[in-house]
Design an enzyme around this catalytic site. Structure first.
Site, PDB file in Angstrom:
ATOM      1  N   ASN A 154       0.795  -1.237   0.000  1.00  0.00           N
ATOM      2  CA  ASN A 154       0.000   0.000   0.000  1.00  0.00           C
ATOM      3  C   ASN A 154       0.830   1.291   0.000  1.00  0.00           C
ATOM      4  O   ASN A 154       0.389   2.303  -0.527  1.00  0.00           O
ATOM      5  CB  ASN A 154      -1.001  -0.010   1.162  1.00  0.00           C
ATOM      6  CG  ASN A 154      -0.345  -0.229   2.500  1.00  0.00           C
ATOM      7  OD1 ASN A 154       0.808  -0.629   2.582  1.00  0.00           O
ATOM      8  ND2 ASN A 154      -1.081   0.038   3.554  1.00  0.00           N
ATOM      9  N   VAL A 231      -1.325 -10.224   9.418  1.00  0.00           N
ATOM     10  CA  VAL A 231      -1.070 -10.999  10.641  1.00  0.00           C
ATOM     11  C   VAL A 231      -0.621 -12.433  10.319  1.00  0.00           C
ATOM     12  O   VAL A 231       0.371 -12.903  10.879  1.00  0.00           O
ATOM     13  CB  VAL A 231      -2.301 -10.964  11.583  1.00  0.00           C
ATOM     14  CG1 VAL A 231      -2.123 -11.930  12.751  1.00  0.00           C
ATOM     15  CG2 VAL A 231      -2.533  -9.542  12.085  1.00  0.00           C
ATOM     16  N   GLU A 251       4.955  -4.950  11.694  1.00  0.00           N
ATOM     17  CA  GLU A 251       3.898  -3.949  11.494  1.00  0.00           C
ATOM     18  C   GLU A 251       2.786  -4.648  10.731  1.00  0.00           C
ATOM     19  O   GLU A 251       2.894  -4.844   9.521  1.00  0.00           O
ATOM     20  CB  GLU A 251       4.447  -2.771  10.676  1.00  0.00           C
ATOM     21  CG  GLU A 251       5.436  -1.898  11.422  1.00  0.00           C
ATOM     22  CD  GLU A 251       4.791  -1.101  12.538  1.00  0.00           C
ATOM     23  OE1 GLU A 251       3.555  -1.049  12.622  1.00  0.00           O
ATOM     24  OE2 GLU A 251       5.542  -0.524  13.341  1.00  0.00           O
ATOM     25  N   CYS A 285      -3.382   0.137   6.960  1.00  0.00           N
ATOM     26  CA  CYS A 285      -3.426  -0.812   8.076  1.00  0.00           C
ATOM     27  C   CYS A 285      -4.098  -0.242   9.323  1.00  0.00           C
ATOM     28  O   CYS A 285      -4.774  -0.940  10.054  1.00  0.00           O
ATOM     29  CB  CYS A 285      -2.015  -1.244   8.418  1.00  0.00           C
ATOM     30  SG  CYS A 285      -0.931   0.172   8.671  1.00  0.00           S
ATOM     31  N   LYS A 452      -0.983  -6.514  20.711  1.00  0.00           N
ATOM     32  CA  LYS A 452      -1.682  -7.777  20.440  1.00  0.00           C
ATOM     33  C   LYS A 452      -1.227  -8.328  19.070  1.00  0.00           C
ATOM     34  O   LYS A 452      -0.050  -8.201  18.723  1.00  0.00           O
ATOM     35  CB  LYS A 452      -3.190  -7.575  20.554  1.00  0.00           C
ATOM     36  CG  LYS A 452      -3.622  -7.238  22.004  1.00  0.00           C
ATOM     37  CD  LYS A 452      -4.941  -6.527  22.120  1.00  0.00           C
ATOM     38  CE  LYS A 452      -6.153  -7.391  21.904  1.00  0.00           C
ATOM     39  NZ  LYS A 452      -7.404  -6.601  22.083  1.00  0.00           N
ATOM     40  N   GLU A 459       7.860   1.669  14.675  1.00  0.00           N
ATOM     41  CA  GLU A 459       8.581   2.396  13.630  1.00  0.00           C
ATOM     42  C   GLU A 459       8.515   3.882  13.972  1.00  0.00           C
ATOM     43  O   GLU A 459       7.748   4.321  14.824  1.00  0.00           O
ATOM     44  CB  GLU A 459       7.944   2.130  12.259  1.00  0.00           C
ATOM     45  CG  GLU A 459       8.121   0.677  11.856  1.00  0.00           C
ATOM     46  CD  GLU A 459       7.947   0.401  10.381  1.00  0.00           C
ATOM     47  OE1 GLU A 459       6.919   0.812   9.809  1.00  0.00           O
ATOM     48  OE2 GLU A 459       8.842  -0.241   9.788  1.00  0.00           O
TER      49      GLU A 459
END
Ligand code: NAD
Length: 485
Positions: A154, A231, A251, A285, A452, A459
């Site tokens: 992205n 994930v 990330e 995200c 989580k 970053e």
């Protein structure tokens, strides 16, 4: 005729473009026209090896330079990126399909900010002196060595810089593997860094799918892996890196809550919801895709939202008047349309959008569902497209519990005029990057990352330095050594 987006070669290794057509061809498709504009080739084992060898050798030279010298190179690269912002934005638009209205202000500019910020910090990365009576301890902040960066599709320029700039500032080298969907922009970042004076081998780019990423992550020459991705990929990469105890930054994805209380300024809250759901056609995200609206203002909020979403300008991404672009690929469009159909089938109320736009390109209309409940698929899974779910709530306690009821924890936002409540709610939300009366700001000065399943590490900001360096401590004894025997 060759399209202007076609790079000179697929990879950038040891300060130059390198080609190896023995790898799997990767077509680059422009999301607006559907036409193939470039081809690159996935890295063969020989290319991966060459990139890692050059990174290993380059790192030794780079780490010996002073922080100020390293910083100067990064800041020069930032200047070049800003001078070439227009051309880099055109390439970003070809790579991703995002409209120029966005790429002109959010991609090379954000990459340049990272290069400038970490370039400025490079000369100040020192250890400390710890007095121990007559003895003392001193610490040395050292580079980790060879870092691997793996990007999502992205923000190809931004991700290449957000990983590269702090890594290089600390004296590491990097092998960066862009997403196979958007392989073009990172090559320009490498080219510019070398033009700015980076020694050969310090920043390399290799192309490829997950397989190439896997080969990099498991290579013993690699000391750190920084991934931006989903994930499920994060879990695989984290596990693979753990086998050799490599450092990681993850990330990953999100399903972030944005909470709008009755007392909120409605237009600001609607603006936040638009930015947090429809920027980059929802392919962000940290998006606040679960918009919880307190019952008292729900219908007013929805009416204003529908009115403003109706002003989105879908069209040619190269036209600066276009404010909403296509999905990055046909495949991503199909995935997102699958979620739209699920939203309808599971009983959510469609407020606007809900279908493909009647035009060329992989467009989906900006879509808002209301009356979404916590158990619906569109409220639980990351969609990564322009689909906003609006849920209602009664009390603060209830909304905080529901907002936290997810495996993700990337971002969260609150809109209210009651500042005591705003800080209390943010304090109780399980998320790494939060906003009060705003959504999705990501300045380089602020830490960015999730809790989580959304990630590990941060970053940007001084926090990123901690994740690209390690501390050696040295005890210095001034007197005799006492021993039991
Ligand atoms: P993805 O997980 O499919 O791929 C990410 C990268 O990992 C790609 O370069 C891919 O080639 C590589 N990869 C895949 N399998 C691998 C493996 N086994 N070993 C090593 N590398 C492997 O993600 P995507 O579809 O490209 O991007 C969308 C996802 O990225 C979303 O979930 C989004 O939320 C997330 N994202 C997170 C951030 C953030 O900063 N938190 C930013 C942008 C995107």
């Amino acid at each position: 005729m060759t399209h202007p987006a076609q790079p000179k070669a697929s990879h950038f290794i040891n300060g130059e473009y390198v080609e190896d057509t023995g790898g799997t061809p990767i077509p680059v498709i422009y999301a607006y026209s559907g036409e193939q504009i470039a081809t690159v080739y996935a890295a063969t084992p020989a290319i991966v090896d060459a990139a890692l060898e050059s990174a290993k050798a380059g790192q030794k030279i780079w780490a010996k330079m002073s922080g100020t010298e390293r910083g100067r190179v990064l800041r020069r690269a930032a200047d070049i990126m800003r001078e070439r912002n227009y051309d880099l934005s055109v390439l970003e638009t070809y790579d991703t399909g995002k409209p120029m209205q966005e790429t002109l202000v959010a991609d090379a500019t954000s990459g340049a900010d990272a290069l400038e910020y970490f370039g400025g910090l490079a000369g100040s990365l020192t250890g400390e002196h710890i007095p121990m009576g007559e003895d003392w301890v001193y610490t040395i902040r050292e580079a980790l060595g060879v870092c691997v960066g793996i990007g999502a599709w992205n923000y190809p320029t931004q991700i290449a810089c957000w990983k590269g700039a702090p890594a290089l500032a600390c004296g590491n080298s990097m092998v960066f593997k862009p997403s196979e969907t958007t392989p073009l922009c990172a090559l320009k970042v490498a080219e510019i860094l070398f033009e700015a004076g980076l020694p050969a081998g310090v920043y390399n780019v290799v192309q490829g799918m997950g397989e190439v990423g896997g080969a990099l992550v498991t290579d013993p020459r690699v000391d750190k892996v920084s991934l931006t991705g989903s994930v499920p990929t994060g879990k695989k990469v984290y596990a693979a890196a753990a086998a050799d105890m490599k450092h990681v930054t993850m990330e990953l994805g999100g399903k972030s809550p944005m909470i709008v209380f009755d007392d909120a300024d409605i237009d600001n809250a609607v603006g936040g919801a638009i930015n947090g759901n429809f920027y980059s056609s929802g392919q962000v995200c940290s998006n606040g895709t679960r918009v919880f609206v307190q019952k008292g203002i729900k219908e007013k909020f929805l009416a204003r939202l529908a009115e403003r979403v109706g002003n989105a300008v879908l069209g040619d991404p190269m036209d600066e008047a276009t404010s909403f672009g296509p999905m990055v690929t046909q495949n991503q469009m199909d995935i997102v349309m699958g979620y739209v159909e699920k939203g309808k089938a599971e009983g959510a109320r469609l407020i606007c959008g809900g279908k493909r736009a009647d035009m060329d390109g992989f467009f989906i209309e900006p879509t808002v569902f209301a009356d979404v409940t916590d158990d619906m698929t569109i409220a639980r899974e990351e969609i990564f497209g322009p689909v906003m779910s609006v849920l209602d709530f009664d009390t603060e306690e209830e909304v905080v519990a529901r907002a936290n009821d997810t495996e993700f924890g990337l971002s969260a936002g609150v809109f209210t005029k009651d500042f005591t409540r705003a800080h209390r709610v943010i304090g109780n939300l399980e998320a790494g990057s939060c906003f009060i009366n705003s959504y999705n700001d990501a300045p380089v000065e602020a830490p960015f990352g999730g809790v989580k399943a959304s990630g590990v590490g941060r970053e940007n900001s001084k926090e990123a330095i901690k994740h690209f360096s390690q501390v050696k401590s040295v005890y210095v004894r001034m007197g005799d050594v006492e021993a039991a025997f």
